[in-house]
Motif scaffolding. Structure first.
Motif, mmCIF file in Angstrom:
data_model
loop_
_atom_site.group_PDB
_atom_site.id
_atom_site.type_symbol
_atom_site.label_atom_id
_atom_site.label_comp_id
_atom_site.label_asym_id
_atom_site.label_seq_id
_atom_site.Cartn_x
_atom_site.Cartn_y
_atom_site.Cartn_z
ATOM 1 N N ALA A 59 73.894 -89.063 3.458
ATOM 2 C CA ALA A 59 72.717 -89.421 2.410
ATOM 3 C C ALA A 59 73.047 -88.454 1.318
ATOM 4 C CB ALA A 59 71.162 -90.381 2.344
ATOM 5 N N LYS A 60 73.197 -87.462 2.108
ATOM 6 C CA LYS A 60 72.510 -86.590 1.408
ATOM 7 C C LYS A 60 74.064 -84.931 0.919
ATOM 8 C CE LYS A 60 68.727 -85.007 3.609
ATOM 9 N NZ LYS A 60 67.503 -85.473 2.756
ATOM 10 N N GLY A 61 75.213 -85.722 1.185
ATOM 11 C CA GLY A 61 76.195 -85.261 0.339
ATOM 12 C C GLY A 61 76.506 -86.081 -0.789
ATOM 13 N N PHE A 105 64.807 -100.948 -10.152
ATOM 14 C CA PHE A 105 65.905 -102.575 -10.397
ATOM 15 C C PHE A 105 65.328 -103.710 -9.588
ATOM 16 C CE2 PHE A 105 66.982 -99.255 -14.013
ATOM 17 C CZ PHE A 105 66.481 -100.083 -14.870
ATOM 18 N N ARG A 106 65.397 -103.184 -9.038
ATOM 19 C CA ARG A 106 64.861 -104.262 -7.251
ATOM 20 C C ARG A 106 63.443 -105.165 -8.208
ATOM 21 N NH1 ARG A 106 66.576 -100.689 -2.555
ATOM 22 N NH2 ARG A 106 68.307 -101.239 -2.375
ATOM 23 N N SER A 107 62.809 -104.544 -8.454
ATOM 24 C CA SER A 107 61.471 -105.332 -8.933
ATOM 25 C C SER A 107 61.592 -106.137 -10.117
ATOM 26 C CB SER A 107 60.557 -104.803 -9.514
ATOM 27 O OG SER A 107 60.579 -103.393 -9.191
ATOM 28 N N GLY A 151 78.551 -101.132 1.710
ATOM 29 C CA GLY A 151 78.162 -102.354 0.187
ATOM 30 C C GLY A 151 76.071 -102.078 0.698
ATOM 31 N N SER A 152 75.812 -102.914 1.917
ATOM 32 C CA SER A 152 74.403 -102.180 2.319
ATOM 33 C C SER A 152 74.443 -100.707 2.649
ATOM 34 C CB SER A 152 74.119 -103.141 3.193
ATOM 35 O OG SER A 152 73.677 -104.595 3.246
ATOM 36 N N ASP A 153 75.113 -100.192 2.772
ATOM 37 C CA ASP A 153 75.415 -99.002 3.709
ATOM 38 C C ASP A 153 75.287 -98.263 3.009
ATOM 39 O OD1 ASP A 153 75.394 -96.414 4.982
ATOM 40 O OD2 ASP A 153 76.224 -97.586 6.716
ATOM 41 N N ALA A 207 59.584 -102.259 6.169
ATOM 42 C CA ALA A 207 59.495 -102.042 7.846
ATOM 43 C C ALA A 207 59.630 -100.671 8.580
ATOM 44 C CB ALA A 207 60.018 -103.396 8.522
ATOM 45 N N ARG A 208 60.564 -100.222 7.905
ATOM 46 C CA ARG A 208 60.385 -98.362 8.307
ATOM 47 C C ARG A 208 59.528 -97.631 6.241
ATOM 48 N NH1 ARG A 208 66.178 -95.438 6.611
ATOM 49 N NH2 ARG A 208 67.932 -96.673 8.071
ATOM 50 N N GLU A 209 59.432 -98.583 5.411
ATOM 51 C CA GLU A 209 58.213 -97.644 4.850
ATOM 52 C C GLU A 209 56.632 -97.935 5.387
ATOM 53 O OE1 GLU A 209 58.364 -96.092 1.517
ATOM 54 O OE2 GLU A 209 60.425 -95.733 2.589
HETATM 55 N N1 COS Z 1 63.602 -93.093 -3.979
HETATM 56 C C1 COS Z 1 63.623 -92.123 -3.720
HETATM 57 N N2 COS Z 1 64.898 -91.087 -2.396
HETATM 58 C C2 COS Z 1 64.938 -91.588 -1.475
HETATM 59 C C3 COS Z 1 64.361 -93.283 -1.407
HETATM 60 C C4 COS Z 1 63.647 -93.953 -2.465
HETATM 61 N N3 COS Z 1 63.389 -95.728 -3.111
HETATM 62 N N4 COS Z 1 64.833 -94.187 -0.348
HETATM 63 C C5 COS Z 1 65.549 -92.960 0.531
HETATM 64 N N5 COS Z 1 65.159 -91.928 -0.376
HETATM 65 C C6 COS Z 1 65.750 -90.676 0.162
HETATM 66 C C7 COS Z 1 64.669 -90.709 1.687
HETATM 67 O O1 COS Z 1 63.703 -89.314 1.819
HETATM 68 C C8 COS Z 1 65.348 -89.400 2.857
HETATM 69 O O2 COS Z 1 65.916 -88.214 2.094
HETATM 70 P P1 COS Z 1 65.160 -87.067 2.925
HETATM 71 O O3 COS Z 1 65.361 -86.995 4.475
HETATM 72 O O4 COS Z 1 64.774 -85.807 2.510
HETATM 73 O O5 COS Z 1 63.502 -87.748 2.929
HETATM 74 C C9 COS Z 1 67.262 -89.832 1.875
HETATM 75 O O6 COS Z 1 66.713 -90.023 0.306
HETATM 76 C C10 COS Z 1 67.790 -90.616 2.708
HETATM 77 O O7 COS Z 1 66.847 -91.928 3.205
HETATM 78 P P2 COS Z 1 67.279 -92.909 4.535
HETATM 79 O O8 COS Z 1 66.845 -92.224 5.544
HETATM 80 O O9 COS Z 1 65.988 -93.655 4.269
HETATM 81 O O10 COS Z 1 68.706 -93.040 4.522
HETATM 82 P P3 COS Z 1 70.152 -94.673 5.413
HETATM 83 O O11 COS Z 1 70.629 -94.025 4.787
HETATM 84 O O12 COS Z 1 68.804 -94.783 5.739
HETATM 85 O O13 COS Z 1 69.613 -95.748 3.703
HETATM 86 C C11 COS Z 1 68.706 -97.715 3.019
HETATM 87 C C12 COS Z 1 68.691 -96.886 4.386
HETATM 88 C C13 COS Z 1 68.889 -99.235 3.874
HETATM 89 C C14 COS Z 1 67.237 -97.643 2.617
HETATM 90 C C15 COS Z 1 69.909 -97.123 1.960
HETATM 91 O O14 COS Z 1 71.315 -98.096 2.716
HETATM 92 C C16 COS Z 1 69.761 -99.076 0.765
HETATM 93 O O15 COS Z 1 69.279 -99.392 -0.055
HETATM 94 N N6 COS Z 1 70.869 -99.805 1.044
HETATM 95 C C17 COS Z 1 70.988 -100.429 0.101
HETATM 96 C C18 COS Z 1 71.404 -100.411 -1.066
HETATM 97 C C19 COS Z 1 71.737 -101.565 -2.329
HETATM 98 O O16 COS Z 1 71.354 -102.054 -2.370
HETATM 99 N N7 COS Z 1 73.042 -102.297 -2.218
HETATM 100 C C20 COS Z 1 73.926 -102.671 -3.091
HETATM 101 C C21 COS Z 1 74.394 -102.228 -4.142
HETATM 102 S S1 COS Z 1 73.953 -101.914 -5.402
HETATM 103 S S2 COS Z 1 74.065 -103.973 -7.028
#
Ligand code: COS
Length: 397
Positions: A186-188, A248-250, A138-140, A381-383
């Motif tokens: 995340a890259k796959g 869409f988060r905004s 979900g979150s991950d 925080a990460r940003e």
């Molecule tokens: N726009 C474009 N690219 C993005 C991005 C964004 N907003 N956020 C991350 N990326 C890119 C990153 O730049 C990274 O690429 P590079 O390695 O080339 O820089 C890649 O995607 C992976 O990002 P990251 O390392 O941050 O991945 P994580 O798995 O650590 O992400 C969070 C963790 C928590 C940020 C993510 O899993 C998340 O947003 N989870 C919540 C999801 C959600 O909202 N779930 C509810 C269901 S939808 S109703």
């Protein structure tokens, strides 16, 4: 009608002001006729159709496909959700899902996919959905396990389970994220548009929640999808999801803002008309404090939401930090504002069928979906830490 005095803020242009005022008038006149909270499937179908026919869904597609502006205008999307949320959360839901379920197509789809899906979404003839979450992801997002395996030269097979899918069961298409295996994590991942009647896609079950709306678990069993339905490049699915969520988060924050404004309006009416200890409730300073706290928090949330939306509309490549701040602050704020309103209503505030009772149930999920508050904190925080590291690197060069 909601208070729209913030339309005078410099964030907005004439087109957005006109859109907001016209939509507020339309919602006042028309929305209620389509809404029956005891039959959410029928209501959502009717609302999507009505929103499409009245032209409001033009806000969710780009101008080349019959939309209002060249790119999705985030301020317009936010205004729409704020106004519809004030009116009725199901009206907001119907509008929002047309946007979320087609946003990835607008942003990353081929010309063919855009031409096939977006005009129908705009007209309210195609119900859209966004299928990201899974039972164990979900979150991950990077941990998702649904697979997309190559099946001949022109198809992939999807296998797995998606859950918490809004519009699940009534949607005509789903934007589905699956592991295509180009790299780990995340890259796959890749994103695909999947028609609801694709063989191998079934509804595994509907989910009942405290503020009912169409919601389901989907099962993919060897579901064959054309490769041409992929959104973005292979392995780019995580980026597709995150870029869509950035926008869409905004708008989730804006929906919360609408619910909070409605709660404050209800609270003001109650404070002005209810008498106790020989005077209006509004004469008590504790009531005044509650109203003042709510009004201040509402203004703060509105500024954060329209700051994020404005930044994207000015051409910012990413508004990750701004939209997370707006979503987190506005949804948490709305819960507090609605809770204060319930308190001012006393027993009537928890009576089934009262407006503040409905708001109390309706706001809760917004603090969870599209990234729970805790996830937004991680992102914010990460940003900041990333920005600091980049600055230090540049200084060292
Ligand atoms: N726009 C474009 N690219 C993005 C991005 C964004 N907003 N956020 C991350 N990326 C890119 C990153 O730049 C990274 O690429 P590079 O390695 O080339 O820089 C890649 O995607 C992976 O990002 P990251 O390392 O941050 O991945 P994580 O798995 O650590 O992400 C969070 C963790 C928590 C940020 C993510 O899993 C998340 O947003 N989870 C919540 C999801 C959600 O909202 N779930 C509810 C269901 S939808 S109703």
């Amino acid at each position: 009608m909601p208070d729209l005095s913030h339309l005078d803020w410099p964030f907005f242009g004439e087109a957005q002001r006109r859109f907001a005022l016209d939509l507020a008038r339309w919602a006042d006149r028309e929305a209620a006729a389509h809404i029956d909270h005891s039959d959410v499937d029928r209501s959502c179908r009717a609302l999507v159709r009505a929103l499409g026919e009245a032209g409001w869904l033009k806000a969710v597609v780009p101008a080349a496909y019959g939309g209002l502006s060249d790119r999705l205008d985030v301020r317009t999307l936010c205004l729409a959700r704020e106004i519809l949320g004030w009116n009725d959360s199901l009206a907001d839901f119907a509008f929002a899902m047309q946007g979320l379920g087609s946003g990835s197509i607008s942003l990353f789809g081929s010309d063919e996919l855009k031409a096939k899906y977006l005009p129908m979404v705009r007209d309210g003839r195609q119900i859209a959905a966004f299928a990201l979450s899974e039972p164990e992801a979900g979150s991950d997002t990077a941990a998702l396990a649904t697979t997309a395996t190559r099946d001949g030269p022109a198809h992939v097979r999807l296998d797995g389970v998606k859950t918490w899918i809004s519009n699940g069961g009534i949607a005509d298409h789903y934007v589905v994220f699956a592991r295509s295996g180009e790299a780990p994590g995340a890259k796959g991942l890749s994103a695909f548009v999947v028609d609801a009647d694709a063989p191998g896609l079934s509804i595994a079950g509907r989910i009942e929640v405290i503020a009912p709306h169409p919601l389901a678990t989907l099962r993919f069993t060897g579901c064959r999808v054309p490769v041409a339905n992929r959104l973005g490049a292979p392995g780019e699915g995580f980026k597709v999801a995150m870029a869509t969520l950035d926008i869409f988060r905004s708008t989730v924050g804006a929906a919360a803002l609408g619910l909070a404004r409605r709660a404050l309006d209800e609270a003001l009416d109650r404070a002005a008309t209810r008498r106790l200890f020989g005077a209006p409730l509004a004469d008590l300073q504790m009531t005044q404090a509650a109203l003042a706290d709510s009004a201040s928090e509402i203004d703060a949330a509105a500024l954060l939401i329209y700051r994020a939306a404005w930044a994207k509309d000015q051409g910012a490549a990413r508004i990750t930090r701004e939209s997370s701040i707006a979503k987190m602050f506005a949804t948490e704020m709305a819960q507090r504002v609605i809770d204060r309103a319930v308190q001012l209503f006393g027993g009537h505030g928890v009576r089934v069928g009262s407006k503040v009772e409905a708001l109390y149930r309706e706001i809760r999920a917004l603090r969870i979906y599209e990234g729970a508050t805790e996830v937004q904190k991680v992102i914010i925080a990460r940003e900041m830490l990333k920005a600091r590291a980049t600055k230090r690197l540049q200084a060292a060069e």
